[in-house]
Design a protein around this motif. Structure first.
Motif, short mmCIF file in Angstrom:
data_model
loop_
_atom_site.label_atom_id
_atom_site.label_comp_id
_atom_site.label_asym_id
_atom_site.label_seq_id
_atom_site.Cartn_x
_atom_site.Cartn_y
_atom_site.Cartn_z
N LEU A 279 0.85 -1.18 0.00
CA LEU A 279 0.00 0.00 0.00
C LEU A 279 0.89 1.23 0.00
CD1 LEU A 279 -2.68 -0.92 2.71
CD2 LEU A 279 -3.04 -0.82 0.24
N SER A 280 0.42 2.30 -0.60
CA SER A 280 1.10 3.59 -0.49
C SER A 280 0.39 4.41 0.57
CB SER A 280 1.08 4.33 -1.83
OG SER A 280 1.89 3.67 -2.77
N TRP A 281 1.16 5.30 1.23
CA TRP A 281 0.64 6.08 2.35
C TRP A 281 0.81 7.57 2.10
CZ3 TRP A 281 -1.84 3.23 5.99
CH2 TRP A 281 -1.63 1.86 5.94
N ARG A 282 -0.15 8.35 2.60
CA ARG A 282 -0.12 9.79 2.37
C ARG A 282 -0.35 10.55 3.68
NH1 ARG A 282 -4.17 10.78 -1.52
NH2 ARG A 282 -2.65 11.02 -3.21
N ILE A 283 0.46 11.59 3.88
CA ILE A 283 0.25 12.55 4.97
C ILE A 283 -0.33 13.81 4.37
CG2 ILE A 283 1.42 14.08 6.60
CD1 ILE A 283 3.42 11.87 7.12
N THR A 284 -1.40 14.32 4.98
CA THR A 284 -2.04 15.55 4.48
C THR A 284 -2.13 16.56 5.60
OG1 THR A 284 -3.38 14.22 2.95
CG2 THR A 284 -4.07 16.49 3.32
N ILE A 285 -1.74 17.80 5.29
CA ILE A 285 -1.87 18.92 6.23
C ILE A 285 -2.90 19.88 5.67
CG2 ILE A 285 -0.65 20.75 7.46
CD1 ILE A 285 1.96 19.23 6.87
N ASN A 286 -3.96 20.12 6.42
CA ASN A 286 -5.06 20.96 5.95
C ASN A 286 -5.11 22.32 6.68
OD1 ASN A 286 -6.78 19.29 4.03
ND2 ASN A 286 -6.56 17.89 5.77
N GLY A 287 -5.58 23.32 5.97
CA GLY A 287 -5.92 24.62 6.58
C GLY A 287 -4.86 25.20 7.46
N ASP A 288 -5.26 25.57 8.69
CA ASP A 288 -4.36 26.22 9.64
C ASP A 288 -3.62 25.24 10.53
OD1 ASP A 288 -5.19 28.70 8.72
OD2 ASP A 288 -6.89 28.78 10.12
N ASN A 289 -3.72 23.95 10.28
CA ASN A 289 -3.07 22.95 11.14
C ASN A 289 -1.56 23.02 11.07
OD1 ASN A 289 -5.39 21.82 12.19
ND2 ASN A 289 -5.61 20.33 10.54
#
Length: 289
Positions: A279-289
């Motif tokens: 599996l491939s994995w993704r980190i996501t940073i949204n908005g003001d986080n």
């Protein structure tokens, strides 16, 4: 008690697995052991004089919607959770789907480190875009000339004659920088850059034990290599390696940055190198986080 693979932050060694505090010790269940360590607790250093080894017991592992997880013993480990209208300790065995648990985003970093921010930035580029060849050379590849020039400047600043040659691929705007000199390869290994498949990559120990400035330099370079814009208000990075993403997920949290970690695809991918699938994995940073 938490599992031995749980991470703690040590003032001298940085982000380590708790079992490393027992290194070179013959363990007996239900026993206290003397230690001399300062461990990060909610943004402050606390002295640890003794650590209890409880032995092997059944555990429960919980994972939040953002991908953070903790594994603890069923019989007595407790976590801070929202109970009714207040925050209180609750046994991990009593947690249910839909409960809210508390996670600290206050981090501290070692002051003394074996690397500086330039080395950390160089390592970030190599973890993102570097790979080992069959001839034991390491190859860094990118098509952004600005990144290539920055990488060369960093290499020259860290170790003169660090790389062996620069190659521009025919009919492509892609550049490769090769490391074959024994001195260079040995230095890469000292920093913790091991010969691993892409699905086995990890954050090198030199980064896990680095100060805040160096960790930031590593993450900037890594996101320049393997990161990108994800929608109108998010950035992300991805990898085949869950451990690499898991470690970066925690580094971001220690900087006060909340992100999410999830698999990119629901089904396994199969290749010659990964006959059992991956599996491939993704980190996501949204908005003001």
């Amino acid at each position: 008690c938490v599992s031995g693979s749980s991470y703690v932050v040590d003032e001298k060694r940085g982000q380590i697995k708790i079992k490393e505090l027992f290194k070179d010790v013959s363990l007996s269940p239900q026993t206290w052991y003397d230690v001399e360590a300062r461990i990060a607790v909610n943004g402050d250093w606390q002295n640890a004089k003794k650590i209890f080894y409880n032995g092997i017991h059944p555990t429960k592992k919980i994972t939040t919607l953002s991908g953070y997880n903790i594994e603890g013993s069923l019989d007595n480990h407790q976590v801070l959770a929202v109970v009714g209208n207040c925050v209180a300790f609750k046994k991990i065995s009593d947690l249910e789907k839909g409960d809210f648990v508390c996670i600290s985003r206050r981090g501290v970093f070692p002051k003394k480190t074996q690397i500086n921010s330039k080395i950390a930035e160089l390592i970030g580029y190599l973890v993102a875009e570097g790979h080992w060849q069959k001839n034991s050379c390491n190859l860094f590849t990118n098509k952004d000339k600005e990144i290539i020039n920055r990488f060369i400047d960093l290499s020259d600043a860290v170790i003169p004659e660090f790389y062996s040659k620069i190659h521009k691929h025919t009919n492509q705007d892609i550049y490769s920088i090769q490391f074959c000199r024994r001195k260079s390869i040995n230095q890469l290994k000292k920093w913790g850059l091991s010969r691993l498949l892409s699905g086995e990559k990890i954050v090198p120990k030199a980064i896990l034990g680095a100060n805040k400035k160096s960790v930031c330099a590593f993450l900037r370079a890594f996101f320049e290599g393997d990161g990108g814009i994800d929608g109108p208000s998010a950035i992300s990075c991805s990898s085949k390696s869950f451990m690499l993403m898991h470690q970066i997920h925690l580094l971001l949290l220690r900087l006060g940055i909340v992100s999410s970690l999830h698999s990119k695809n629901a089904k396994l991918n199969y290749t010659k190198r990964y006959p059992d699938g991956y599996l491939s994995w993704r980190i996501t940073i949204n908005g003001d986080n």
